[in-house]
Scaffold this active site. Structure first.
Site, PDB file in Angstrom:
ATOM      1  N   LEU A   1       0.806  -1.212  -0.012  1.00  0.00           N
ATOM      2  CA  LEU A   1      -0.119   0.014   0.202  1.00  0.00           C
ATOM      3  C   LEU A   1       0.940   1.233  -0.058  1.00  0.00           C
ATOM      4  O   LEU A   1       1.798   1.301   0.813  1.00  0.00           O
ATOM      5  CB  LEU A   1      -0.866   0.000   1.322  1.00  0.00           C
ATOM      6  CG  LEU A   1      -2.016   0.970   1.167  1.00  0.00           C
ATOM      7  CD1 LEU A   1      -2.887   0.917   0.213  1.00  0.00           C
ATOM      8  CD2 LEU A   1      -2.493   0.916   2.881  1.00  0.00           C
ATOM      9  N   ASP A   2       0.524   2.118  -0.675  1.00  0.00           N
ATOM     10  CA  ASP A   2       1.211   3.587  -1.140  1.00  0.00           C
ATOM     11  C   ASP A   2       2.627   3.268  -1.420  1.00  0.00           C
ATOM     12  O   ASP A   2       3.536   4.266  -0.995  1.00  0.00           O
ATOM     13  CB  ASP A   2       1.225   4.341   0.321  1.00  0.00           C
ATOM     14  CG  ASP A   2      -0.270   4.580   0.621  1.00  0.00           C
ATOM     15  OD1 ASP A   2      -1.099   4.467   0.111  1.00  0.00           O
ATOM     16  OD2 ASP A   2      -0.352   5.120   2.122  1.00  0.00           O
ATOM     17  N   GLU A   3       3.073   2.090  -1.781  1.00  0.00           N
ATOM     18  CA  GLU A   3       4.673   1.720  -2.255  1.00  0.00           C
ATOM     19  C   GLU A   3       4.833   1.563  -3.516  1.00  0.00           C
ATOM     20  O   GLU A   3       5.968   1.112  -3.954  1.00  0.00           O
ATOM     21  CB  GLU A   3       5.085   0.640  -1.227  1.00  0.00           C
ATOM     22  CG  GLU A   3       5.079   0.990   0.173  1.00  0.00           C
ATOM     23  CD  GLU A   3       6.305   1.913   0.532  1.00  0.00           C
ATOM     24  OE1 GLU A   3       7.020   2.209  -0.185  1.00  0.00           O
ATOM     25  OE2 GLU A   3       6.170   2.361   1.637  1.00  0.00           O
TER      26      GLU A   3
END
Lengths: 280, 280, 280, 280
Positions: C223-225
């Site tokens: 996530l968010d990466e």
């Protein structure tokens, strides 16, 4: 945002203005939330924008008290209607208009768009998607005077606070400009005062500049010379041909005009001669 | 950075140039690390900058092979000396000079600053802190011709690659400019072509612009009209008076000139008429 | 723009790649217009994007010739369909969607928006103004698995090149992400990797940052990466409360996502592990 | 700038503060030139920075009048010495120090640099060119406590207003930080809160960000967590390796620290918990 009073003052500068204004505001039971002032020392002019919490019992009395204390000919505006009325003028390019209409539709424009007027019908169906009336006033086969008379007759009944030239590509006559003095806002597709006149992107290409820009300004009778409200620039390089410059320019034009409209809707812009004071 | 070969090519455009150049490079046992090209389609010109790993056994043979394959009158430069020689011309303002001398001192300029020449001695003691010779050539009480002859006599023995006008406030004559053709770099204290001429910050103030800028450019005989290398801008507002504009402008001037010098030191700038191709 | 061939290559780095590729291109009677390459030296990977004028007589033969010459497992793409198919996922916020639909309507998006899918019906009437089908897939009263199955069943028949999460506020499971590997593009309302997780604007407010930003990235299971495509920032100050930050942030989100989509539509983005190569 | 009085006030918010302060200022025969205020509504705090023309007959009486009218525990500062005393701490990198020393030399820093202290002698000869004393305090072969005691013993006699960590690469202990509370300014080589900790440029490279930045902040005991004064960013792309990032980052670090120092020298920064109010 509710239960606030906005006070705008523009007058000759004098000693003690802030103190006396602040006292009068306090006397009327308002509390200052934010205060922005500017003194134009060359011209000895004072500009003030104050947001207060609370509503004055009598705005007229507040106005009277302020005028009594301020230098003669002070401009004092209390609590201007926050929802301004706009008329938008367009030709064929959609990018600035679309930005305005989308913001209006989703109620983030903080304005009431009364009508769009175009000298072509290119943007009619798009405008009408948003239930905004679109008027076509062709400039063809008629004198400029006749064209502008027709324009004015459509615009005036709406009594707009501002008339936004959203890529309106006709040059307006002095008589039209003076008829709507201080109300005409234009987006110029260049970083003024560079590339005044026709085809600024071609001029920019030929000059080999490394930055392009756009300018939102009040319209005056000096073409491209009105008071500037907002300017923004973008870096470019040798690989941009004229169509690339136009495309990149449209993004800036849209953003600059949108920012200028927002500032005007919030009463953050004051005019002083050929310049603006913008309390951001 | 060692064991690399830089190749710069500028010629008429033609079909298959990249392929034939790449083949010749491979034949000389060099491997392409980065290749940047640009075709100016209006003028049918081809520009190429290639960095290869490896050193050619015979640069002369490589040069010959390239010329044999390229259109007539191609400019081919192989492995230009990476440490360029600079002479810096100044008047009284220090900000651009100081930036250059500090970078030189700490060996991040990638250049050899041979001398600083000023028409005043204002910056002499500062320059000498860095063990760079400083020459004073006053313009007072002499003709421009005489002044420029003295300047040229100091500059020429250093055989500089570039002469940097780091806030040098004298206008140079066509004969001086042509004597050092393609070598004169100026920092102009405005976002050209806005505010050409004297006192650009005062002009900007009077016009009420919301952005100021600076321009690094080659000097040609059209004053303020030479090919632009780098431009940058900064947002300002109504509260900037002329001294504030000057202060803000100095930061941009310094950054823009510094950036332009870096690009020139790395052979990333090519001239085409009144424009530049910059391979960043 | 017509009669051009785009070639994308991604493979292990090797000596002489540019030369051999350029030769093959020339053999197929194509002329290189622009060539951008990058070598990731840490991972020994080679990335190339070439625009040629002309159309190969046999794209299959060109492809075969390239594969014969390139390292094993090279990815070679010739002339990808320029009009990509998009499906847009939304929740309640309109700003990114509106930007996409307006560009699509005026044919400046260079993409074919097949459908909008929302987990609420908030944006249905707006979407339908532009004659784009809008599907509501509520996440309420069902498992994430069930929700995502319904989503996928609507998306898959469109066979989209990219699925744009235009402020889609549901976290997607690994199985959904892998089902649409390399196709999911998200706009994250922060300058990643700052303020990962919930309420980034509140986090930014509490931290007292002086800049906010937004990030467009590929979605991966971290996530968010995922690989970052575009980031942009905007200066703010102490006077911004959380709603002001959200408003300012929306402008950046819209601009960043719009820019990322444009890059993807033009095949300018390549993935390498958790990073992107962007040939602008 | 002469014959002006600067007044800074920080206190609990209350009704009528601006009015009562403006009255007291007028009573002391000062005229308000610019007034900037901010109310932190979450914490009910009021911040004011007023520049007046004129000098009060009795600053003590003005101070007393203000305290009499303001909420308890108000911080009131009248006419702080405009020439602040600085001590600069460095390690081996020169870029931030050089910027400070050049500005100091040409008297544009508006500060008095009393000394430079380094844990290496790398920057000694450069510093001494500008006739600023340089002290070497090595951290080697001694405890952190011992190292910091030596540092403090050199710093304290100068009684600095601010201690600028200009790329000082040692982590300071809580006891050192509290000894110089509110005086320690650091430049962090990242856009906080991204990439807290060691090697931010390597972290940024690995994450594949498209923007890097720098942060000037007050030092507190939470490492990398002190109140932020200035942040700035720069766009980068996939072609930046770690050394390129470091080089690009140094330019931002220098500009950000320089800007923060200028704001502090002009008393434009106020602290509120972990945040700053910056009246630019």
């Amino acid at each position: 945002m509710h239960s606030q009073t906005l006070i705008l003052i523009q007058c000759q500068d004098a000693v003690g203005l802030v103190a006396s204004i602040a006292q009068i505001i306090a006397k009327h039971q308002l509390n200052i939330v934010t205060m922005r002032e500017f003194v134009d020392e060359e011209n000895k002019k004072f500009f003030l924008r104050v947001v207060c919490s609370g509503i004055p019992a009598s705005p007229a009395a507040l106005q009277q008290d302020l005028h009594a204390d301020l230098p003669a000919n002070a401009l004092v505006t209390i609590n201007p209607d926050r929802q301004k009325k706009l008329v938008v003028l367009v030709t064929k390019e959609h990018h600035c208009l679309a930005d305005i209409l989308v913001r209006h539709f989703f109620e983030t424009l903080n304005a009431d768009v009364k009508a769009v007027v175009g000298n072509y019908d290119t943007l009619k169906s798009f405008t009408e998607k948003f239930d905004i009336p679109y008027y076509v006033v062709s400039h063809e086969n008629k004198s400029k005077e006749q064209f502008e008379t027709e324009l004015a007759e459509i615009i005036e009944p709406f009594n707009p606070d501002y008339i936004v030239l959203a890529k309106f590509m006709r040059i307006l006559s002095p008589s039209f400009v003076s008829r709507f003095e201080n109300k005409l806002i234009n987006i110029h597709h260049s970083f003024l005062p560079a590339f005044i006149g026709a085809n600024p992107y071609r001029q920019a290409y030929k000059r080999g500049v490394k930055i392009i820009g756009a300018t939102a300004h009040f319209v005056t009778n000096d073409l491209d010379e009105g008071p500037i409200i907002v300017q923004r620039t973008k870096s470019i390089n040798h690989s941009y041909d004229v169509p690339n410059l136009v495309t990149a320019g449209k993004e800036i034009e849209k953003a600059v005009l949108s920012h200028a409209i927002q500032l005007l809707m919030e009463d953050r812009v004051m005019r002083q001669g050929n310049k603006t004071i913008v309390f951001e």
